[in-house]
Design an enzyme around this catalytic site. Structure first.
Site, PDB file in Angstrom:
ATOM      1  N   GLU A  12       8.765  -0.961   0.050  1.00 35.03           N
ATOM      2  CA  GLU A  12       8.708  -0.142   1.259  1.00 35.03           C
ATOM      3  C   GLU A  12       8.883  -0.981   2.524  1.00 35.03           C
ATOM      4  O   GLU A  12       9.164  -0.441   3.603  1.00 35.03           O
ATOM      5  CB  GLU A  12       7.381   0.646   1.291  1.00 35.03           C
ATOM      6  CG  GLU A  12       7.357   1.726   0.190  1.00 35.03           C
ATOM      7  CD  GLU A  12       5.995   2.382  -0.026  1.00 35.03           C
ATOM      8  OE1 GLU A  12       5.974   3.563  -0.395  1.00 35.03           O
ATOM      9  OE2 GLU A  12       4.949   1.698   0.138  1.00 35.03           O
ATOM     10  N   ASP A 196      10.010  11.549  -5.722  1.00 40.19           N
ATOM     11  CA  ASP A 196       9.807  12.296  -6.982  1.00 40.19           C
ATOM     12  C   ASP A 196       9.073  13.582  -6.637  1.00 40.19           C
ATOM     13  O   ASP A 196       8.621  13.763  -5.506  1.00 40.19           O
ATOM     14  CB  ASP A 196       8.975  11.462  -7.971  1.00 40.19           C
ATOM     15  CG  ASP A 196       7.632  11.068  -7.382  1.00 40.19           C
ATOM     16  OD1 ASP A 196       7.549   9.978  -6.790  1.00 40.19           O
ATOM     17  OD2 ASP A 196       6.682  11.865  -7.446  1.00 40.19           O
TER      18      ASP A 196
HETATM   19  O1  4EH Z   1       1.857   3.149  -3.615  1.00 38.12           O
HETATM   20  C1  4EH Z   1       1.861   4.150  -4.593  1.00 38.12           C
HETATM   21  C2  4EH Z   1       3.119   4.105  -5.430  1.00 38.12           C
HETATM   22  C3  4EH Z   1       2.964   4.755  -6.791  1.00 38.12           C
HETATM   23  S1  4EH Z   1       1.953   3.852  -7.944  1.00 38.12           S
HETATM   24  C4  4EH Z   1       1.910   5.518  -3.935  1.00 38.12           C
HETATM   25  N1  4EH Z   1       3.309   5.622  -3.588  1.00 38.12           N
HETATM   26  C5  4EH Z   1       4.078   4.954  -4.617  1.00 38.12           C
HETATM   27  C6  4EH Z   1       3.746   6.972  -3.191  1.00 38.12           C
HETATM   28  C7  4EH Z   1       4.065   7.941  -4.297  1.00 38.12           C
HETATM   29  C8  4EH Z   1       3.136   8.657  -5.065  1.00 38.12           C
HETATM   30  N2  4EH Z   1       1.779   8.639  -5.113  1.00 38.12           N
HETATM   31  C9  4EH Z   1       1.163   9.481  -5.971  1.00 38.12           C
HETATM   32  C10 4EH Z   1       5.318   8.350  -4.680  1.00 38.12           C
HETATM   33  N3  4EH Z   1       5.199   9.291  -5.659  1.00 38.12           N
HETATM   34  C11 4EH Z   1       3.877   9.505  -5.901  1.00 38.12           C
HETATM   35  C12 4EH Z   1       3.177  10.362  -6.801  1.00 38.12           C
HETATM   36  N4  4EH Z   1       1.819  10.314  -6.809  1.00 38.12           N
HETATM   37  N5  4EH Z   1       3.826  11.198  -7.630  1.00 38.12           N
HETATM   38  C13 4EH Z   1       3.052   2.806  -8.706  1.00 38.12           C
HETATM   39  C14 4EH Z   1       2.602   1.752  -9.477  1.00 38.12           C
HETATM   40  N6  4EH Z   1       3.420   0.920 -10.078  1.00 38.12           N
HETATM   41  C15 4EH Z   1       4.735   1.092  -9.978  1.00 38.12           C
HETATM   42  C16 4EH Z   1       5.179   2.131  -9.238  1.00 38.12           C
HETATM   43  N7  4EH Z   1       4.336   2.943  -8.616  1.00 38.12           N
END
Ligand code: 4EH
Length: 233
Positions: A12, A196
């Site tokens: 990010e 997503d």
């Molecule tokens: O910093 C965390 C990341 C996912 S955990 C929150 N961010 C991305 C936003 C996000 C999010 N949060 C909750 C994007 N989609 C989301 C969702 N639910 N569906 C993570 C850990 N390891 C690798 C990648 N992501």
């Protein structure tokens, strides 16, 4: 004016470091802070690592240690509102911690005594974001962002977040950053691009679109800086 730009994941913040390659860096509390001269102003960039605790510490460091006077969060989120598609942008109208639950004592879900369920961003920063959106000819949803320490990847959890918090997007850092900024009286806004839809396919979608969505958010923030900073020269 000293402005903090905070993300959670390295991906990010990478787009900003590519835009502004002339930085000095300093380590505090397990984070690297990148300091950039921007016209007569200063940007302080960092990625916090994932979750509410990490992001609260980083926001606190940016304000208390580095003297940042405004904070912009840039990153990605899971879309809950069906109007939000991958790559779309949302700016928080208000934020909540959906995983706070002391309902056993009769409090509403998300409520902490002497605090409130929702924390509100700075209306001036949100207005600048809307001006940028208008100028770029893109739609910028202003909606509820719910934060909690889980990656949401199920339609049941999505429904629960919409029903209980009227949430439009979900992520893992916005509400903690909002709390810190609110308590320390630093104007802030939380901008996210959708990676997503927080459903059964969220993990696959996230991996595919993280980089693109992070770039979309960073490009938007750069345009915001151009509008914001001339006001402070
Ligand atoms: O910093 C965390 C990341 C996912 S955990 C929150 N961010 C991305 C936003 C996000 C999010 N949060 C909750 C994007 N989609 C989301 C969702 N639910 N569906 C993570 C850990 N390891 C690798 C990648 N992501």
């Amino acid at each position: 004016m000293r402005i903090a730009i905070l993300g959670a994941m390295r991906e990010e913040i990478t787009p900003f470091l590519k835009k502004f390659p002339n930085y000095t860096q300093e380590e505090v509390g397990g984070n690297t802070f990148y300091k950039i001269a921007y016209r007569e102003h200063e940007l302080v960039l960092a990625y916090s690592k994932i979750g509410k605790v990490h992001s609260a510490l980083s926001a606190s460091s940016m304000i208390l240690k580095f003297g940042c006077e405004k904070l912009i969060f840039s990153g990605v989120a899971g879309g809950l509102n069906p109007k939000l598609k991958v790559g779309d942008l949302i700016i928080a109208s208000k934020l909540c911690q959906y995983d706070v639950d002391i309902t056993a004592f009769g409090h509403p879900l998300g409520f902490i005594p002497e605090s409130s369920v929702y924390i509100y961003p700075d209306s001036q920063l949100n207005a600048i974001a809307q001006e940028v959106a208008q100028q770029k000819g893109i739609a910028l949803m202003e909606g509820v962002i719910a934060s909690g320490d889980s990656f949401v990847a199920s339609s049941e959890k999505k429904k629960w977040l919409i029903k209980n918090f009227q949430a439009d997007a979900v992520e893992m850092e916005g509400a903690s950053v909002a709390n810190v900024c609110h308590l320390l009286k630093v104007p802030f806004c939380i901008l996210r691009s959708i990676s997503d839809s927080a459903d059964g396919e969220a993990d696959v979608s996230f991996d595919e679109f993280l980089e693109h969505a992070a770039q979309t958010s960073a490009d938007f923030v750069e345009a915001m800086l151009e509008k914001l900073l001339p006001q402070f020269t």
